[in-house]
Design a protein around this motif. Structure first.
Motif, PDB file in Angstrom:
ATOM      1  N   GLN A  75       0.817  -1.214   0.000  1.00 52.86           N
ATOM      2  CA  GLN A  75       0.000   0.000   0.000  1.00 52.86           C
ATOM      3  C   GLN A  75       0.854   1.268   0.000  1.00 52.86           C
ATOM      4  N   THR A  76       1.983   1.250   0.671  1.00 51.66           N
ATOM      5  CA  THR A  76       2.855   2.424   0.659  1.00 51.66           C
ATOM      6  C   THR A  76       3.347   2.707  -0.746  1.00 51.66           C
ATOM      7  N   ALA A  77       3.752   1.646  -1.467  1.00 50.19           N
ATOM      8  CA  ALA A  77       4.213   1.826  -2.849  1.00 50.19           C
ATOM      9  C   ALA A  77       3.121   2.431  -3.718  1.00 50.19           C
ATOM     10  N   LEU A  78       1.882   1.988  -3.534  1.00 51.92           N
ATOM     11  CA  LEU A  78       0.776   2.509  -4.332  1.00 51.92           C
ATOM     12  C   LEU A  78       0.410   3.928  -3.918  1.00 51.92           C
ATOM     13  N   LEU A  79       0.366   4.171  -2.625  1.00 53.74           N
ATOM     14  CA  LEU A  79      -0.098   5.473  -2.127  1.00 53.74           C
ATOM     15  C   LEU A  79       0.869   6.603  -2.467  1.00 53.74           C
ATOM     16  N   VAL A  80       2.175   6.343  -2.437  1.00 53.11           N
ATOM     17  CA  VAL A  80       3.112   7.421  -2.770  1.00 53.11           C
ATOM     18  C   VAL A  80       3.003   7.785  -4.251  1.00 53.11           C
TER      19      VAL A  80
END
Length: 302
Positions: free
Chosen positions: A216-221
């Protein structure tokens, strides 16, 4: 013992039960900055809670009843606090090693991942010195490669890289849009968020929180960078540019405009959704702030 069980249950709740729910939360993609903060808060909460749970299980009864004060006293960080004995025994010192490992494991992986990323970026920078051509009109370096790709190398010697294929495939407006996307990564230091999530995932492999937080961090950034680009460029322009560079591969330790979850991001760019309600945002902020404090309050109790 009751405190240890309560803390262990809270760690299971944070590490296993909450991550799937947060991954499916509707508000997360509408407020990616807030969602990233929530994931970071969960990771910090898990480390704090697990550390305190292990401490209460490992320490002898005379120190455990003092809660967090007992831990700080044994560590020598608090003087004058009640403790049974003038100095910690060898068994107590060994017992302190268990909770220390919980803290040092992600910290050690963070240092290792940061060093690896630094070396990978440095190798690529050296390569760009040989094969790249500066393009001051775009604030980027051009590489002679047929596949359209745009990416950035964050860090001290930051660089935005554009392939010759991207220059041929993208219009001027599209190119400016993806360049703004990459500058958002650099200015926001999104590489640090990637490092934190990656180190946590390596420190706790198999933990649902670790897997979901990294994904999710990879997608959200990427969504955060998309939102930055949308401040200056039309949605259809950014969407078309994303389609052109979606297949381009980027080197290790770089962040690319194609990025993670391109289809999800494309749908989000073309069909904008309103920001979450103010009450929702305040609730998430309050929960994110309270989550790591709760185990501290429990540990400080008698």
């Amino acid at each position: 013992m009751t405190t240890a069980v309560a803390l262990a249950g809270y760690a299971v709740l944070v590490g296993v039960a909450v991550p799937p729910l947060l991954s499916r939360a509707r508000w997360a993609h509408r407020a990616p900055v807030l969602a990233v903060a929530a994931w970071q808060g969960l990771m910090a909460t898990f480390v704090i809670t697990t550390t305190l749970a292990v401490y209460h299980l490992a320490m002898s009864e005379q120190h455990a009843h003092n809660g967090l004060v007992g831990l700080l006293t044994v560590c020598g960080l608090v003087t004058g606090a009640p403790a049974s004995g003038s100095a910690p025994t060898s068994a107590e010192v060994l017992a302190l090693a268990a909770p220390a490992v919980v803290v040092l494991l992600p910290v050690g992986w963070l240092v290792r991942c940061a060093w690896r990323a630094h070396r990978a970026r440095q190798r690529h920078l050296d390569l760009l010195t040989l094969v790249g051509e500066p393009a001051p009109e775009y604030g980027a370096t051009v590489v002679d490669h047929d596949i359209p790709a745009v990416y950035c190398l964050p860090g001290r010697f930051r660089r935005v890289v554009v392939t010759r294929g991207a220059l041929d495939a993208l219009s001027e407006d599209q190119l400016r849009a993806v360049l703004e996307h990459e500058r958002a990564h650099i200015q926001g230091r999104h590489d640090l968020l990637h490092l934190l999530a990656d180190a946590f995932a390596r420190a706790f492999p198999g933990l649902p929180l670790a897997r979901h937080a990294k994904e999710q961090t990879a997608l959200l950034v990427e969504m955060i960078a998309d939102d930055r680009a949308l401040r200056f460029h039309r949605r259809e322009v950014l969407a078309a540019a994303m389609c052109e560079v979606a297949a381009g591969r980027v080197p290790q330790a770089a962040l690319g405009a194609g990025g993670t979850g391109a289809l999800i991001r494309l749908r989000r760019v073309l069909t904008p959704q309103p920001r979450p309600h103010r009450a929702t945002r305040l609730g998430v902020v309050a929960a994110t702030a309270a989550a790591p404090l709760l185990p501290l309050l429990v540990a400080c109790g008698p």
